[in-house]
Scaffold this active site. Sequence first.
Site, short mmCIF file in Angstrom:
data_model
loop_
_atom_site.label_atom_id
_atom_site.label_comp_id
_atom_site.label_asym_id
_atom_site.label_seq_id
_atom_site.Cartn_x
_atom_site.Cartn_y
_atom_site.Cartn_z
N HIS A 70 22.52 34.63 32.32
CA HIS A 70 22.97 34.33 33.61
C HIS A 70 21.58 33.99 34.78
O HIS A 70 20.47 34.44 34.17
CB HIS A 70 23.32 36.01 33.97
CG HIS A 70 23.98 36.01 35.25
ND1 HIS A 70 23.21 36.39 36.52
CD2 HIS A 70 25.09 35.75 36.04
CE1 HIS A 70 23.77 36.63 37.50
NE2 HIS A 70 24.93 36.05 37.23
N LYS A 123 31.61 45.02 38.48
CA LYS A 123 32.64 44.29 37.82
C LYS A 123 33.67 45.22 37.37
O LYS A 123 34.38 45.73 38.15
CB LYS A 123 31.97 43.43 36.68
CG LYS A 123 31.13 42.20 37.50
CD LYS A 123 30.41 41.30 36.73
CE LYS A 123 29.76 40.24 37.80
NZ LYS A 123 28.59 39.81 37.06
N ASP A 145 21.96 42.61 28.49
CA ASP A 145 22.94 42.49 29.66
C ASP A 145 24.34 42.76 29.48
O ASP A 145 24.90 41.87 28.81
CB ASP A 145 22.64 41.22 30.44
CG ASP A 145 23.37 41.33 31.98
OD1 ASP A 145 24.07 42.08 32.05
OD2 ASP A 145 23.21 40.21 32.62
N ASN A 192 36.43 39.72 38.68
CA ASN A 192 35.79 40.45 37.58
C ASN A 192 36.01 42.04 37.42
O ASN A 192 35.53 42.83 36.77
CB ASN A 192 34.16 40.41 37.57
CG ASN A 192 33.71 39.03 37.55
OD1 ASN A 192 34.19 38.10 36.58
ND2 ASN A 192 32.98 38.64 38.42
N SER A 206 29.01 35.34 30.32
CA SER A 206 29.95 35.40 31.73
C SER A 206 30.70 34.22 31.82
O SER A 206 31.59 34.26 32.59
CB SER A 206 28.78 35.74 32.93
OG SER A 206 27.79 34.50 33.00
N HIS A 215 29.36 42.09 31.29
CA HIS A 215 30.79 41.82 30.88
C HIS A 215 31.28 42.63 29.94
O HIS A 215 32.55 42.29 29.13
CB HIS A 215 30.96 40.34 30.91
CG HIS A 215 30.72 39.57 32.22
ND1 HIS A 215 31.61 39.31 33.30
CD2 HIS A 215 29.59 39.02 32.70
CE1 HIS A 215 31.17 38.75 34.30
NE2 HIS A 215 29.93 38.43 33.73
N GLU A 268 22.81 38.62 26.41
CA GLU A 268 23.94 39.30 27.05
C GLU A 268 24.85 39.55 26.05
O GLU A 268 25.04 38.80 24.98
CB GLU A 268 24.97 38.30 27.95
CG GLU A 268 23.80 37.88 29.36
CD GLU A 268 24.77 36.85 30.06
OE1 GLU A 268 25.97 36.73 30.00
OE2 GLU A 268 23.73 36.20 30.93
C1 LIG Z 1 27.39 39.25 37.55
C2 LIG Z 1 26.03 39.33 36.82
C3 LIG Z 1 24.83 39.76 37.03
C4 LIG Z 1 24.58 40.37 38.36
O1 LIG Z 1 25.58 41.66 38.57
P1 LIG Z 1 25.56 41.72 40.26
O2 LIG Z 1 25.85 43.21 40.40
O3 LIG Z 1 26.78 40.99 40.65
O4 LIG Z 1 24.60 41.35 41.04
C5 LIG Z 1 24.19 40.15 35.97
N1 LIG Z 1 24.41 39.45 34.70
C6 LIG Z 1 25.59 39.04 34.46
C7 LIG Z 1 25.81 38.50 33.04
C8 LIG Z 1 26.41 38.85 35.48
O5 LIG Z 1 27.65 38.25 35.03
#
Ligand SMILES: *Cc1c(COP(=O)(O)O)cnc(C)c1O
Length: 379
Positions: A130, A234, A200, A44, A175, A203, A171
Amino acid sequence: MDFAQDKLNELERLGLLRSLREISNPSHPRVCLSGKEVINFSSNDYLGLSQHPILKEAAHHALHQYGTGATASRLVSGSFDIHHQLEEFLAYTKQTQGALSFANGFSTALGTIPVIVGKGDTIILDKLSHACLIDAAHFSGATLRVFPHNDLQKLEKLLIGSTGRVLIVTESVFSMDGDHCPLEEIIRLKNKYGALLFLDEAHAVGILGKHGRGLAAKLGLQDQVDFQMGTLGKALGSAGGYVAASQKWINLFINKARSFVYSTAPPPAQAAASLAALQLLETEEGQRRRDQLHLHLSQFSSPSPIVPVILGTNEAALRASRDLLDLGLLVPAIRYPTVPRGTARLRITLSAAHHAEDVAQLKRALSNLIAIPSSPKRQ
Ligand SMILES: *Cc1c(COP(=O)(O)O)cnc(C)c1O
């Protein structure tokens, strides 16, 4: 009676057994897998920042200045100036009064959501949210309601029937599917029914909007999102998670978010690398990297660096992934429970670190393996 072995056997029988693959010499986008160099289409690291000299230098410098560990929770004696600088910059890019950083995105969700809602309240989640959002929702004790992916009509029905404080969770960029949420419409509904919104941006940050500040920034809606959450691990190439919100909420998280209060602060070097990455996003070089990434996305008509190729069965997805690996291309097969049953897929992730020839090679390999539609989206 061997519980662990029985469970493993069952997973194997269902085509759902997972195991770790050891990687050495990562120099994104190439990695060394079992002694063989392959092009990595599974990370990522959308902008290739994890290998950037400026981030490495920032981490290096902080390592020398602060040492390796923060040695205590932020509330005890682990709250270094570099953590505060990171949070000030996060609040600036998110256009909020405050921000709070965590060890990772997962613990950010787990810590904050149960502070926002609890017993007697309602939390309404997009079905494809997620795992950390789902776990946090369960952990909160609020009544959990789920709407089908991006289904606004169902969301409105749930809003009408909900009680207590109401939190909508979704989100920006999903993801495993790479599509966007209809943020304007969700905000319209949230305002109509007086709900709160937790977005969230894991991405989307680094990729969408001016300076890669995310989907809410792209649409000019940052002041309409109550909680902007994300990861620093990411596109930002470091590690950590954050939430940006009004100062009152941030103060409450500092007091109540259990994964913040009862956990050692992230290493200062991690915060330093994250801050350097956020600053880099705002520069011309950040823009160049985004442009390079968007050039690759246009090859797949994809709205995000996540390109799913849905194959259905676990076997088909595993086979395609193995075949690509034979050709030197690392593309993971994603199966239940990460995605719904019957939607096993290849999950391709593109990065500014890829060269045009890497992407061309992937496209050729895919078209030989499977006839990919011009837009490999679900809807
Ligand atoms: C990867 C991810 C997380 C978690 O983040 P990390 O820093 O990897 O723990 C949270 N929400 C989504 C949508 C993700 O893809």
